[in-house]
Structures are given as C-alpha cells and as structure tokens.
Design an enzyme around this catalytic site. Structure first.
Site, mmCIF file in Angstrom:
data_model
loop_
_atom_site.group_PDB
_atom_site.id
_atom_site.type_symbol
_atom_site.label_atom_id
_atom_site.label_comp_id
_atom_site.label_asym_id
_atom_site.label_seq_id
_atom_site.Cartn_x
_atom_site.Cartn_y
_atom_site.Cartn_z
ATOM 1 N N ASP A 28 5.196 -5.403 12.917
ATOM 2 C CA ASP A 28 4.615 -4.083 12.705
ATOM 3 C C ASP A 28 5.258 -3.435 11.475
ATOM 4 O O ASP A 28 6.470 -3.195 11.456
ATOM 5 C CB ASP A 28 4.888 -3.258 13.973
ATOM 6 C CG ASP A 28 4.295 -1.868 13.907
ATOM 7 O OD1 ASP A 28 3.808 -1.445 12.837
ATOM 8 O OD2 ASP A 28 4.338 -1.184 14.951
ATOM 9 N N ILE A 29 4.450 -3.119 10.489
ATOM 10 C CA ILE A 29 4.978 -2.579 9.226
ATOM 11 C C ILE A 29 5.647 -1.212 9.422
ATOM 12 O O ILE A 29 6.551 -0.856 8.662
ATOM 13 C CB ILE A 29 3.852 -2.505 8.147
ATOM 14 C CG1 ILE A 29 4.439 -2.431 6.740
ATOM 15 C CG2 ILE A 29 2.888 -1.345 8.410
ATOM 16 C CD1 ILE A 29 3.435 -2.684 5.630
ATOM 17 N N ASN B 88 -8.069 4.725 3.374
ATOM 18 C CA ASN B 88 -9.442 4.855 2.867
ATOM 19 C C ASN B 88 -9.462 5.976 1.834
ATOM 20 O O ASN B 88 -8.448 6.655 1.640
ATOM 21 C CB ASN B 88 -10.431 5.094 4.016
ATOM 22 C CG ASN B 88 -10.050 6.300 4.841
ATOM 23 O OD1 ASN B 88 -9.769 7.373 4.292
ATOM 24 N ND2 ASN B 88 -10.014 6.144 6.149
ATOM 25 N N GLY C 166 -6.701 0.903 12.325
ATOM 26 C CA GLY C 166 -5.874 -0.196 11.844
ATOM 27 C C GLY C 166 -4.481 0.235 11.438
ATOM 28 O O GLY C 166 -3.839 1.081 12.083
ATOM 29 N N ASP D 284 -3.550 1.997 8.947
ATOM 30 C CA ASP D 284 -3.558 3.404 8.543
ATOM 31 C C ASP D 284 -3.241 4.299 9.753
ATOM 32 O O ASP D 284 -2.363 5.178 9.691
ATOM 33 C CB ASP D 284 -4.956 3.724 7.990
ATOM 34 C CG ASP D 284 -5.024 5.015 7.206
ATOM 35 O OD1 ASP D 284 -3.973 5.634 6.985
ATOM 36 O OD2 ASP D 284 -6.139 5.399 6.802
ATOM 37 N N SER E 282 -7.165 -4.786 3.012
ATOM 38 C CA SER E 282 -8.609 -5.114 3.079
ATOM 39 C C SER E 282 -8.986 -6.226 4.063
ATOM 40 O O SER E 282 -10.175 -6.522 4.205
ATOM 41 C CB SER E 282 -9.196 -5.481 1.699
ATOM 42 O OG SER E 282 -9.374 -4.339 0.912
ATOM 43 N N THR E 283 -8.008 -6.843 4.731
ATOM 44 C CA THR E 283 -8.354 -8.006 5.572
ATOM 45 C C THR E 283 -8.736 -7.628 7.004
ATOM 46 O O THR E 283 -9.029 -8.500 7.814
ATOM 47 C CB THR E 283 -7.201 -9.025 5.648
ATOM 48 O OG1 THR E 283 -6.077 -8.409 6.297
ATOM 49 C CG2 THR E 283 -6.801 -9.523 4.279
ATOM 50 N N GLY E 284 -8.727 -6.327 7.315
ATOM 51 C CA GLY E 284 -9.125 -5.878 8.649
ATOM 52 C C GLY E 284 -10.577 -5.439 8.641
ATOM 53 O O GLY E 284 -11.463 -6.252 8.370
ATOM 54 N N VAL E 285 -10.807 -4.148 8.889
ATOM 55 C CA VAL E 285 -12.187 -3.629 8.902
ATOM 56 C C VAL E 285 -12.918 -3.842 7.582
ATOM 57 O O VAL E 285 -14.152 -3.890 7.572
ATOM 58 C CB VAL E 285 -12.246 -2.104 9.189
ATOM 59 C CG1 VAL E 285 -13.097 -1.797 10.402
ATOM 60 C CG2 VAL E 285 -10.896 -1.461 9.313
HETATM 61 P P1 ADP Z 1 -8.487 -2.508 5.799
HETATM 62 O O1 ADP Z 1 -9.373 -1.322 6.112
HETATM 63 O O2 ADP Z 1 -7.874 -2.403 4.412
HETATM 64 O O3 ADP Z 1 -9.150 -3.806 6.066
HETATM 65 P P2 ADP Z 1 -6.962 -2.635 8.314
HETATM 66 O O4 ADP Z 1 -5.955 -1.650 8.767
HETATM 67 O O5 ADP Z 1 -8.233 -2.727 9.096
HETATM 68 O O6 ADP Z 1 -7.231 -2.301 6.764
HETATM 69 O O7 ADP Z 1 -6.308 -4.061 8.257
HETATM 70 C C1 ADP Z 1 -5.438 -4.509 7.260
HETATM 71 C C2 ADP Z 1 -4.478 -5.528 7.839
HETATM 72 O O8 ADP Z 1 -3.404 -4.838 8.469
HETATM 73 C C3 ADP Z 1 -5.075 -6.455 8.893
HETATM 74 O O9 ADP Z 1 -4.703 -7.793 8.562
HETATM 75 C C4 ADP Z 1 -4.410 -6.014 10.200
HETATM 76 O O10 ADP Z 1 -4.189 -7.104 11.069
HETATM 77 C C5 ADP Z 1 -3.077 -5.484 9.696
HETATM 78 N N1 ADP Z 1 -2.392 -4.491 10.549
HETATM 79 C C6 ADP Z 1 -2.918 -3.617 11.434
HETATM 80 N N2 ADP Z 1 -1.937 -2.858 11.981
HETATM 81 C C7 ADP Z 1 -0.762 -3.269 11.401
HETATM 82 C C8 ADP Z 1 0.616 -2.904 11.552
HETATM 83 N N3 ADP Z 1 1.000 -1.936 12.390
HETATM 84 N N4 ADP Z 1 1.552 -3.566 10.811
HETATM 85 C C9 ADP Z 1 1.178 -4.541 9.943
HETATM 86 N N5 ADP Z 1 -0.098 -4.931 9.761
HETATM 87 C C10 ADP Z 1 -1.047 -4.316 10.486
#
Ligand code: ADP
Length: 176
Positions: free
Chosen positions: A14-15, A28, A36, A38, A121-124
C-alpha cells in the site's frame, strides 16, 4: 558509479504506508479525490489534503502538481493525471511518460530524495499493465540517469503480477 536502475526499487504493498519524501497520486483532472489509489491517499492523508487540492484548480492529463502529505508518512503528495486508455492511438504513451517526468521534475524542485509511484493509469483508466510498466521503467531510468535526485524511486504496486512486469522491464534495461 552505480547504474541508474540500482536506484529503482519494486515494492508490493500500500503506497499510503510508505515513509518517503513524496508519494505520487494517480489523480483525475479535478484533483478532488476519486476511487482507487486516489481515494486511499485522500483517506489516509485526511481532509486537509482535499482543502489544499481545491486551491490548485485541477491538473491537465500528463501534468503534475504537489501538495503536503498531511497525515501520511510521506512529506509530499505529487498529484498527476494519467491518460485514459483509448486503444493506444491517442497519444497515451507520451502522456503517461509525461506523468512520470513531470512528477520527477517536481520531486527535484522540492528536494525529494525518495519518491514512490503507483502504477499510473493501470486501474480504472485501463492502460495495459505490461505497456504501462515499460513506460514507467524507461522514463524513470532515463530521468535518474540525468539527475542526482531523487536518489531512490519506488515503483509501488498492489499485486505481485504488476511487480513481476516491472522486474522484467528492469532486467531488460540491465542488459544494456
Ligand atoms: P487510474 O485511474 O490512474 O487507473 P487507479 O487508482 O484506478 O488509477 O489504479 C492505479 C493503480 O494503483 C492500479 O494498479 C491499482 O491496483 C493501484 N492501487 C490502488 N490502490 C493502491 C494503493 N493503496 N497502493 C498502491 N497501489 C494502489
């Protein structure tokens, strides 16, 4: 002298827990929070982060803005806006590379020795993970080759599959 890629670390977790000078937020354009990573960053930092973000008037895709980290262990949050994947023909790779570059420029301007990135960008936003890992690794490596700061860049991912992709692209770099 150590190779640039020795300054890049891959971390699964978890970042919001990372004790670094800056964590990067995959935000965004409104910068007012979302889902996500954010959402996780805003929850962990507390409402003050949102108050500061409101003063920033949003952020363009491919650009970045910096705030304080508030309740996070990280001193700063660098908010960048990744491209939504639209098939690859809409300049997505250039915009994603720009997110990494602009974030690192802000890190340097704010004397950050350590910076952690999520997989922007790799999530939503649906950017293909392998392509995103390649852009991240190449862009970060290129930047740190030409800059003393940040000393350490952490590529933080939520799952081991993403970590494997980063390691593969780092290994490819290491062959040169
Ligand atoms: P985007 O809208 O840029 O795609 P997301 O938040 O949907 O952003 O996802 C970006 C990446 O962050 C994904 O690979 C997701 O698995 C990862 N992610 C989500 N929550 C965390 C967290 N708490 N720590 C690290 N990575 C995360």
């Amino acid at each position: 002298m150590s190779k640039a890629q020795d300054r890049i670390q891959v971390h699964t977790g978890d970042i919001t827990k990372l004790d670094v000078d800056a964590i990067v937020n995959a935000a965004n354009t409104s910068l007012l929070g979302g889902g996500g990573v954010d959402g996780a960053i805003h929850r962990a930092a507390g409402r003050e982060l949102e108050f500061e973000c409101r003063m920033l008037n949003g952020c363009n895709v491919g650009d970045a803005k910096i705030t304080k980290g508030y309740k996070l262990p990280a001193r700063h949050v660098i908010h960048t806006v990744g491209p939504v994947w639209q098939g690859g023909g809409k300049g997505e790779a250039g915009l994603l590379a720009s997110c990494y570059r602009r974030s690192l420029e802000l890190a340097v301007a704010n004397d950050c020795r350590s910076v952690a990135f999520p997989a922007i960008s790799t999530g939503v936003y649906r950017y293909p993970k392998d392509d995103a890992a390649k852009v991240a690794v190449y862009e970060v490596n290129d930047f740190i080759k030409h800059n003393v700061l940040p000393e350490i860049v952490v590529l933080c991912c939520f799952d081991e599959a993403m970590a494997k992709l980063y390691r593969r692209h780092l290994a490819i770099l290491g062959e040169y």
